[in-house]
Motif scaffolding. Structure first.
Motif, short mmCIF file in Angstrom:
data_model
loop_
_atom_site.label_atom_id
_atom_site.label_comp_id
_atom_site.label_asym_id
_atom_site.label_seq_id
_atom_site.Cartn_x
_atom_site.Cartn_y
_atom_site.Cartn_z
N LEU A 64 -1.13 1.72 -6.87
CA LEU A 64 -2.46 1.20 -6.51
C LEU A 64 -3.68 1.52 -7.52
O LEU A 64 -4.48 0.83 -7.70
N GLY A 65 -3.56 2.96 -7.73
CA GLY A 65 -4.34 3.62 -8.52
C GLY A 65 -4.59 3.12 -9.91
O GLY A 65 -5.44 2.72 -10.54
N LEU B 284 0.88 -1.24 0.08
CA LEU B 284 -0.05 -0.10 0.14
C LEU B 284 0.73 1.38 -0.01
O LEU B 284 0.15 2.26 0.08
N GLY B 285 2.21 1.11 -0.18
CA GLY B 285 2.97 2.15 -0.06
C GLY B 285 3.19 3.40 -1.47
O GLY B 285 3.47 4.40 -1.13
N ASN B 286 2.77 2.67 -2.44
CA ASN B 286 2.81 3.42 -3.77
C ASN B 286 1.42 3.67 -4.22
O ASN B 286 0.73 2.84 -4.73
N ARG B 287 0.83 4.73 -3.72
CA ARG B 287 -0.43 5.13 -4.18
C ARG B 287 -0.81 5.33 -5.77
O ARG B 287 -1.87 4.86 -6.13
N ALA B 288 0.16 5.74 -6.46
CA ALA B 288 0.04 5.92 -7.82
C ALA B 288 -0.09 4.28 -8.35
O ALA B 288 -0.93 4.01 -9.27
#
Length: 86
Positions: free
Chosen positions: A27-28, A21-25
């Protein structure tokens, strides 16, 4: 369906040692890809344009599970044998 490979690439650490979950881009991008795939499979326009047919939920889950096996297996090998190149 092997979009989960993106979580294990470009790093020498394993999938089991990272915070997914550390990289929001990232995950998006994965969520958008999954949503577009589901739209292509389960909407009438997607079926017409792409020639797809709706899958049963059980079949979709089986596909996701089978597609995840190579990534999880390679990450397990990296973890057990401390490989840096897989």
């Amino acid at each position: 369906m092997s979009i989960e490979t993106v979580f294990d690439s470009r790093s020498s650490s394993t999938l089991f040692r990272k915070d997914p979950l550390g990289n929001r881009a990232l995950l998006g991008a994965v969520a958008l890809s999954a949503a577009l795939s589901l739209l292509a499979i389960y909407t009438t326009p997607g079926n017409l344009v792409l020639g797809t047919t709706p899958l049963q939920a059980r079949h979709l889950l089986e596909i996701v599970a089978i597609a995840s096996l190579p990534t999880l297996g390679l990450s397990a090998l990296k973890e057990v044998f401390q490989f840096k190149f897989l």
